[in-house]
Design an enzyme around this catalytic site. Structure first.
Site: not given
Length: 590
Positions: A50, A192, A120, A194
């Site tokens: 992000c 969302g 990530q 995720g």
């Protein structure tokens, strides 16, 4: 090793640029494919979160690599190269490794020390492996960065230096109140399903919200997350706190209705457009705070002009001015009323104003007699006339009256936007009864966040790991040459033993074995010291040339060395695929 990273992050670019440059999953896939197809790069991986977009690649030419990677980033992000270039940073070789390890440890995160970046990085590596764009260097770099990040979190208190982005965002919404206290009894809507949304939902559940509603484009994922929350947190909270978190899934079409019930909304989706507009939010809180002003509904109200104060008429007797020409709203005592006059008229007006004004123009002022009669100052009047002629008016130095702003009501809807690009309309900042915290707000708040002393220890860990990684990579670079040298030596020994058997056909097996072992020991001893030493030298900075020297001294064929490298990479790839398969099998279906 020629590792190159080109990217931009919250440290180099404003949030507005990051917002526009964000990469969808499809764009990341195409970017990786185009990168490895480009001439300077042999392997690549993308780390897109992000608040950062970074492209890692193994290149054979620095300048060509920078140009190619920058162009590819611009093409796939949709931001022009000229606009994007000022915000890009470039790291090469050891500096690139240092940057990657710092990112993995959370030192480069918006909230220092947050651990979500490790997940990530792991996802980025898996994506590159799935697309076959990750070779030896990308695998080594990303896997080692995961180990370095875990070491930093286990050996230091870096976790105390900052929280996850979710926790930090909730703290900003709570405005100094402990999140657990602030969240008690609130109804939460999470848009969302995720990793970031799941983390937000779990954090809210632990904080003690009374209800969590999950909305997602894919209904199955929303239902699975709701079930998981109910299993992991609902029962525990019921036992510990006599409360139960009611987690349920709803379709995206129900979000507007849920806005009328929610106290907290967290949104983090992969949508390219707005998920929550200002109009939708205004409608969601209208019954709780009253109708919203037109300006926050996207409507343009009619122009409103405040009435100007009337011209002062209490002291205009015998005034030399033509009162009809004085602009409405100005006092004849004000400087603006006399703009554009010649020196003679200004002198008359000054004499009149000094004589008719109240005590502020009387004795003690320069140019005024004791009886209040003004003394003409030709230089001052001339300067005023010149100013009026050049700018059209004499500047006023009066401070404007402060405008009273109506007090904003206490927020009834708290919004946390963790998406990039943003999910929630930035105009929500102006809505009464709404408090919005987004990536830009978090960037500003984290700039003043205190740094923990453990950060210095993590930096030392990163420096040590960078040195070790560089040494290992340089040593690995020479390993195929050493293996090729030993293979050549073994072939020489085998050839000489075969010649010996031809010259001594009566040689029995015992003597043949003794001779063969003796010759091999001699060769091994001769090669041991040089090969060990060349590995040590190659591991030092600037030691890449030793592999070339070894190939030249022993006349090794480049193809022989390359074949050894390909064999090693094939073995490592098979081992990696087997490991990933075992992990997937143990993890079970997603």
């Amino acid at each position: 090793m020629s590792l190159l990273v080109v990217g931009l992050s919250h440290r180099s670019a404003p949030v507005s640029v990051l917002d526009r440059a964000s990469l969808s999953m499809e764009a990341q896939t195409k970017l990786l494919q185009d990168t490895v197809a480009a001439e300077p790069a042999t392997e690549a991986a993308v780390l897109a979160t992000c608040n950062r977009i970074e492209l890692y690649a193994d290149v054979d030419k620095f300048h060509a690599g920078v140009a190619e990677l920058s162009t590819l980033l611009a093409q796939h992000s949709g931001v022009g190269l000229e606009e994007l270039t000022p915000y890009l940073y470039v790291h090469y070789e050891d500096r690139a490794v240092h940057h990657m390890f710092s990112v993995a440890c959370g030192l480069d995160s918006m909230v220092v020390g947050e651990g979500q970046i490790l997940g990530q990085i792991k996802d980025s590596l898996a994506r590159a492996q799935g697309l076959h764009s990750a070779g030896r260097l990308m695998n080594d770099l990303f896997q080692q960065s995961l180990r370095v990040g875990k070491r930093a979190h286990s050996e230091t208190g870096i976790d105390r230096a900052g929280q996850s982005l979710v926790t930090f965002g909730l703290e900003q919404l709570a405005l100094g109140t402990p999140v657990a206290t602030w969240a008690q009894g609130k109804k939460a809507l999470v848009i969302g399903a995720g990793s970031m949304s799941s983390l937000a939902a779990a954090t809210l559940a632990r904080a003690g919200v009374s209800e969590i509603v999950i909305a997602n484009r894919t209904a199955d994922r929303a239902e699975r997350l709701a079930d998981l929350l109910g299993e992991q947190y609902g029962q525990r909270l019921a036992e510990d706190d006599d409360t139960d978190v009611l987690a349920r899934a709803v379709p995206m079409g129900s979000v507007q209705f849920e806005l009328t019930r929610a106290d907290v909304v967290v949104s983090c989706t992969g949508a390219t457009g707005l998920v929550l507009t200002a109009d939708a939010l205004a409608a969601g809180v209208e019954d709780r705070v009253g109708a919203q002003p037109d300006t926050v509904r996207g409507e343009v109200p009619e122009a409103r002009t405040a009435p100007l104060p009337p011209v002062s008429t209490g002291t205009d007797e015998d005034c030399p001015l033509d009162l009809a020409s004085v602009p409405p709203g100005f006092s004849v005592m004000g400087e603006a009323a006399v703009a554009g006059m010649d020196a003679a008229t200004l002198e008359q007006h000054a004499t009149w104003a000094a004589g008719s004004a109240v005590d502020r123009h009387q004795s003690g002022r320069r140019g005024v007699d004791a009886d209040g009669t003004a003394q003409a100052d030709p230089e001052l009047i001339g300067a005023l006339a010149a100013t009026a002629a050049s700018v059209g008016r004499i500047p006023e130095r009066r401070r404007p009256e402060p405008v009273a702003e109506p007090p904003r009501p206490e927020p009834v809807l708290h919004l946390l936007d963790l998406a990039m690009p943003r999910d929630i309309d930035a105009a929500a900042h102006r809505l009464a009864g709404v408090r919005l915290v987004d990536i830009e707000t978090l960037a500003q708040a984290s700039a003043d966040a205190p740094m923990a002393a453990d950060v210095d220890q993590v930096r030392r860990i990163v420096s040590d790991e960078v040195a070790a990684f560089g040494a290992a990579q340089r040593a690995a670079h020479i390993t195929p040459t050493v293996v090729a040298l030993r293979t050549m030596a073994a072939d020489v020994v085998s050839g000489e033993i075969a010649r010996l058997e031809g010259r001594l056909p009566g040689l029995d097996d015992k003597h043949r074995a003794e001779i063969t072992q003796a010759v091999r020991r001699v060769v091994d001893k001769l090669l041991h010291a040089p090969t060990v030493r060349v590995k040590q030298l190659a591991a030092e900075p600037g030691g890449a040339g030793y592999a070339d020297a070894l190939r030249t001294l022993f006349d090794l064929e480049p193809e022989t060395v390359a074949s050894v490298s390909r064999a090693e990479e094939s073995t490592e790839k098979n081992a990696t695929n087997a490991t990933n398969a075992n992990i997937a099998e143990n993890r079970g279906p997603a």
